[in-house]
Design an enzyme around this catalytic site. Structure first.
Site, PDB file in Angstrom:
ATOM      1  N   HIS A  37       0.790  -1.315  -0.014  1.00 35.31           N
ATOM      2  CA  HIS A  37      -0.059   0.012   0.047  1.00 35.31           C
ATOM      3  C   HIS A  37       0.859   1.114  -0.003  1.00 35.31           C
ATOM      4  O   HIS A  37       1.960   1.303   0.408  1.00 35.31           O
ATOM      5  CB  HIS A  37      -0.901  -0.218   1.348  1.00 35.31           C
ATOM      6  CG  HIS A  37      -0.201   0.220   2.578  1.00 35.31           C
ATOM      7  ND1 HIS A  37       0.455  -0.923   3.012  1.00 35.31           N
ATOM      8  CD2 HIS A  37      -0.079   0.953   3.447  1.00 35.31           C
ATOM      9  CE1 HIS A  37       0.937  -0.793   4.186  1.00 35.31           C
ATOM     10  NE2 HIS A  37       0.808   0.792   4.472  1.00 35.31           N
ATOM     11  N   ASP A  54       0.527   4.860   1.897  1.00 34.09           N
ATOM     12  CA  ASP A  54      -0.208   5.458   3.181  1.00 34.09           C
ATOM     13  C   ASP A  54      -1.226   6.120   2.804  1.00 34.09           C
ATOM     14  O   ASP A  54      -1.185   7.316   2.052  1.00 34.09           O
ATOM     15  CB  ASP A  54       0.892   5.912   4.266  1.00 34.09           C
ATOM     16  CG  ASP A  54       1.615   4.947   4.861  1.00 34.09           C
ATOM     17  OD1 ASP A  54       1.476   3.773   4.962  1.00 34.09           O
ATOM     18  OD2 ASP A  54       2.797   5.331   5.205  1.00 34.09           O
ATOM     19  N   ARG A  81       4.820   6.312  13.840  1.00 39.00           N
ATOM     20  CA  ARG A  81       4.945   6.907  12.627  1.00 39.00           C
ATOM     21  C   ARG A  81       4.070   8.350  12.365  1.00 39.00           C
ATOM     22  O   ARG A  81       2.823   8.442  13.050  1.00 39.00           O
ATOM     23  CB  ARG A  81       4.310   5.915  11.619  1.00 39.00           C
ATOM     24  CG  ARG A  81       4.379   6.298  10.251  1.00 39.00           C
ATOM     25  CD  ARG A  81       3.524   5.492   9.093  1.00 39.00           C
ATOM     26  NE  ARG A  81       2.269   5.948   8.723  1.00 39.00           N
ATOM     27  CZ  ARG A  81       1.075   5.300   8.278  1.00 39.00           C
ATOM     28  NH1 ARG A  81       1.391   3.938   8.024  1.00 39.00           N
ATOM     29  NH2 ARG A  81       0.007   5.858   8.075  1.00 39.00           N
ATOM     30  N   HIS A 134       4.541  -0.149   0.073  1.00 38.57           N
ATOM     31  CA  HIS A 134       5.306  -0.759   1.228  1.00 38.57           C
ATOM     32  C   HIS A 134       4.507  -1.906   1.878  1.00 38.57           C
ATOM     33  O   HIS A 134       3.300  -1.818   1.875  1.00 38.57           O
ATOM     34  CB  HIS A 134       6.203   0.148   2.168  1.00 38.57           C
ATOM     35  CG  HIS A 134       5.108   0.977   2.993  1.00 38.57           C
ATOM     36  ND1 HIS A 134       4.401   2.034   2.471  1.00 38.57           N
ATOM     37  CD2 HIS A 134       4.637   0.631   4.284  1.00 38.57           C
ATOM     38  CE1 HIS A 134       3.642   2.554   3.319  1.00 38.57           C
ATOM     39  NE2 HIS A 134       3.672   1.703   4.362  1.00 38.57           N
TER      40      HIS A 134
END
Length: 359
Positions: A145, A147, A309, A294
């Site tokens: 995907h 983000d 994150r 990723h």
């Protein structure tokens, strides 16, 4: 309605008071890294070692303290991440929640996730704790995907730091959307350049339906170009993924499935597009979501891992037909590599000849 749960300053579930905080998500008002020194002299003045993991994606930099970047270095780093796709750093132990937020805000407004748990003090810092996810969540073929691509203005950059890592396993893999586009045949490129796709929050709607959890804000659906121009590099990239891209707009369901399956298959199986990172405690990865995909490798249980994150909101995605490509930009790099190899061979031959004459 699910109750609010707080554990070690982590907000797990939304309540009425914070059920709308993600609705303040917005878009970038400028493009971080645009127009900087191509040689990035300010950034590399502090670099003691550079390791390129592959020719076209992934670099590890040593000597950089992310908490001590000057404004010029921060801008050049944004440009370097856009070019290399993902950049890695080690031993960033002073990048706490506040510094994490400070770094991300240098590049744009920070995204607040509508469902993933976050820090109580900094709702922009999401908590990726394997103990909060069911074991069957991970699937490397289906979880590639970019983000929050479902947002009207998806993420430009993500900054991820792991403070707890498994004794083995738990790597993250990135794939190069520039190279995926570059390797397509021209007829397929032409087809894709005229298409848009709907990106959805369906996966979070499923979780919400199963758990009854209240979200931190609206679960969005958005339509974006299948081929996207990165505003920093000016290069074309594929911009679909297996988690959030629901369908190709304006075609039949069968055609949509064929296109998405083909692109997702290339992402997950073409090893030359990929770079893999082995985490250490206090390691940091910064990547460009506009041009990479990723996934986490699900090989670390029964160990746990805990990461934090920050996700930077970018611009509304667009496609510029006059955009360049990574392949074209790489031609000069390839010529320099060949010239260096030829010079080394010539020097080796010269030394061999000199030694022969001396003998």
């Amino acid at each position: 309605m699910a109750p609010s749960v707080e554990s070690d300053a982590v907000i797990l579930f939304a309540t009425e008071k914070d059920s709308l905080i993600a609705d303040r998500n917005t878009h970038a008002t400028r493009v971080a890294g645009l127009g900087v020194d191509p040689e990035k002299k300010a950034l590399f003045a502090s670099v003691t070692k550079r390791i390129d993991y592959t020719l076209k994606i992934g670099t590890e930099l040593h000597g950089i303290r992310l908490t001590q970047l000057t404004e010029q270095q921060a801008e050049e780093l944004a440009a370097f991440v856009a070019e290399r796709g993902v950049v890695f750093f080690r031993d960033q132990d002073d990048l706490d929640g506040n510094e994490h937020v400070k770094l991300g805000r240098r590049w744009g407004p920070l995204h607040i996730h509508p469902l993933i748990p976050h820090e109580q003090e900094n709702p922009e810092v999401i908590v990726l704790d394997s103990r909060l996810n069911p074991p069957n969540r991970y699937n490397t073929n289906n979880s590639w995907h970019s983000d929050v691509s479902f947002e009207p203005a998806p993420s430009s950059f993500s900054i991820l730091k792991f403070d707890e890592i498994p004794e083995s396993g738990g790597d993250t893999v990135w794939a190069n959307g520039y190279q995926l586009y570059d390797d397509l045949s021209q007829p397929i490129k032409t087809l894709l350049e005229g298409l848009t796709a709907t990106h959805s929050s369906d996966i979070f709607r499923i979780i919400q339906a199963r758990t009854g959890r209240k979200t931190f804000g609206k679960l969005n659906d958005s339509s974006h170009p299948v081929v996207r121009t990165n505003p920093v590099t000016g290069w074309k990239s594929i911009f679909t993924n297996s988690v959030f891209t629901r369908e190709i707009d304006g075609v039949t369901s069968l055609e949509s499935k064929w296109i998405l399956d083909y692109l997702n298959d290339l992402t997950s199986k073409r090893l030359e597009y990929q770079v893999r990172f082995r985490w250490e405690k206090h390691s940091v990865a910064i990547w460009d979501n506009r041009s990479t995909f990723h996934t986490g490798v699900p090989d670390f249980r029964p160990y746990n891992r805990l990461g934090l994150r920050v996700t930077v909101s970018g611009e509304v995605p667009y496609y510029d037909p006059s955009s360049g490509t990574q392949a074209k930009a790489f031609e000069s790099t390839a010529k320099a590599i060949i010239a260096k190899q030829e010079a080394a061979e010539a020097e080796k031959s010269k030394k061999g000849l000199d030694n022969l004459q001396l003998a």
